[in-house]
Design an enzyme around this catalytic site. Structure first.
Site, PDB file in Angstrom:
ATOM      1  N   LEU A   5      40.358  45.936  41.624  1.00  0.00           N
ATOM      2  CA  LEU A   5      40.683  46.582  40.354  1.00  0.00           C
ATOM      3  C   LEU A   5      40.460  45.678  39.150  1.00  0.00           C
ATOM      4  O   LEU A   5      39.970  46.113  38.121  1.00  0.00           O
ATOM      5  CB  LEU A   5      42.131  47.076  40.389  1.00  0.00           C
ATOM      6  N   SER A   6      40.783  44.396  39.292  1.00  0.00           N
ATOM      7  CA  SER A   6      40.659  43.515  38.134  1.00  0.00           C
ATOM      8  C   SER A   6      39.217  43.423  37.656  1.00  0.00           C
ATOM      9  O   SER A   6      38.955  43.164  36.501  1.00  0.00           O
ATOM     10  CB  SER A   6      41.149  42.123  38.502  1.00  0.00           C
ATOM     11  N   LYS A   7      38.281  43.637  38.569  1.00  0.00           N
ATOM     12  CA  LYS A   7      36.880  43.471  38.206  1.00  0.00           C
ATOM     13  C   LYS A   7      36.235  44.807  37.846  1.00  0.00           C
ATOM     14  O   LYS A   7      35.087  44.863  37.452  1.00  0.00           O
ATOM     15  CB  LYS A   7      36.110  42.879  39.394  1.00  0.00           C
ATOM     16  N   SER A   8      36.966  45.892  38.048  1.00  0.00           N
ATOM     17  CA  SER A   8      36.323  47.187  37.875  1.00  0.00           C
ATOM     18  C   SER A   8      36.529  47.726  36.468  1.00  0.00           C
ATOM     19  O   SER A   8      37.358  47.263  35.712  1.00  0.00           O
ATOM     20  CB  SER A   8      36.893  48.186  38.880  1.00  0.00           C
TER      21      SER A   8
END
Ligand code: GLU
Length: 314
Positions: A241-244
């Protein structure tokens, strides 16, 4: 903060009986779903053990640091009601303690100066087993020597039994980088010991760093804390999630939804928090009803605010 705890190898390296956990964000951006889960999960486990919870800002990687991020992370924690039990420590002020540890490893022949560049290590897939540099560099790195056949086993409190052949999978690893920055592995090990951390609770993305940290603890005669790696937070498409693109910025003005999402991603029943209407009330109910055994392994889909219907896979 007192002097570094770097006993000689003959001193038994034992953990104190009381629990001390920590949350150690790198200020490379704002608090995101993954770091929020680590913050809340480590706080809940510390409370469940009647222990302390400390916060350390891991700002040794100058090139990746985002200006103002550390202060925004601390403000976010305050808005979430997650108050550390000791003054916040910043790694950027602690060069001397890391240097002492490095000097000791160099003096004992466990660490060595390495002139290899990234391209020198391409043929070995980035794994350093011997120096391949053909010319000295003005800015060599320092690495920990990892003997062939160095296997590290440990039991993670959430992920279970783990094993890594550090020589084969990781190789001799960097303690001080060619750009002069302290490597995360060295700083985290020295600080966890110096701060008397007994329990490291963090995201599963760091699970494969743990064997390196255990090797360093052994090399420095430091105790190995207990480890528990929380599930990775993913979105509906299975992306971290942090990268999306769906990564939800945390709104410090509206902390309750973020705490509720992290609570469910930790495998806890949403209805336990129903009816709580302030941060203080939510945290009190959460710490009273938290069940560590429900924390899932693997991945934890983080419900988007527009999609609360989600499941946790193992
Ligand atoms: N500073 C690391 C990070 O933000 C976490 C370190 C740790 O918890 O050991 O990814």
């Amino acid at each position: 903060m007192g002097p570094a705890v770097l006993p000689t190898a003959s001193v038994p390296a034992t953990l104190p009986a009381s629990y001390r956990g920590r949350f150690a964000p790198s200020p490379t951006g704002d608090l995101h779903a993954g770091s929020l889960l680590a913050a809340f999960g480590s706080w809940l486990l510390a409370r469940a053990a009647d222990g302390e919870w400390w916060v350390r800002i891991e700002d040794v990687d100058g090139p990746r640091e985002v200006a103002g991020a550390a202060d925004r992370q601390l403000a976010a924690l305050a808005a979430l009601g997650l108050v550390p039990d000791a003054p916040v420590v910043r790694q950027s002020g602690r060069d001397a303690i890391y240097q002492r540890a490095l000097d000791r490893l160099l003096a004992e022949g466990r660490a060595f100066t390495c002139h290899c560049s990234r391209s020198d290590l391409v043929p070995t897939g980035g794994v350093h087993r011997q120096c391949l540099a053909t010319a000295p560099r003005p800015d060599p790195a320092i690495r920990l020597r990892v003997d062939d056949g160095t296997l590290v086993d440990f039991v993670d409190g959430i992920q279970g039994s783990q094993s890594q052949d550090v020589a084969r999978e990781v190789g001799d690893f960097v303690l001080r980088r060619a750009d002069g920055c302290w490597a995360y592995q060295l700083a985290v090990v020295v600080d966890d010991a110096d701060q008397g951390i007994t329990d490291v609770v963090r995201g599963a993305d760091l699970l494969d760093s743990t064997p390196r940290q255990i090797l360093l603890q052994r090399a420095l005669g430091l105790p190995t804390p207990r480890y528990a790696h929380l599930p990775l937070v993913i979105d509906a498409g299975g992306r971290k999630l942090s990268k999306s693109d769906d990564s939800q910025p945390f709104d410090p003005g509206d902390p309750l939804p973020a705490l509720r999402r992290a609570w469910t991603a930790l495998g806890q029943p949403a209805d336990a928090l129903a009816g709580t209407s302030s941060v203080a009330e939510l945290l009190a109910v959460a710490s009273a009803s938290f069940q560590p055994g429900r924390i899932p392994r693997g991945v934890a889909p983080f419900p988007a605010s527009h999609n609360r219907d989600f499941t946790i896979r193992d």
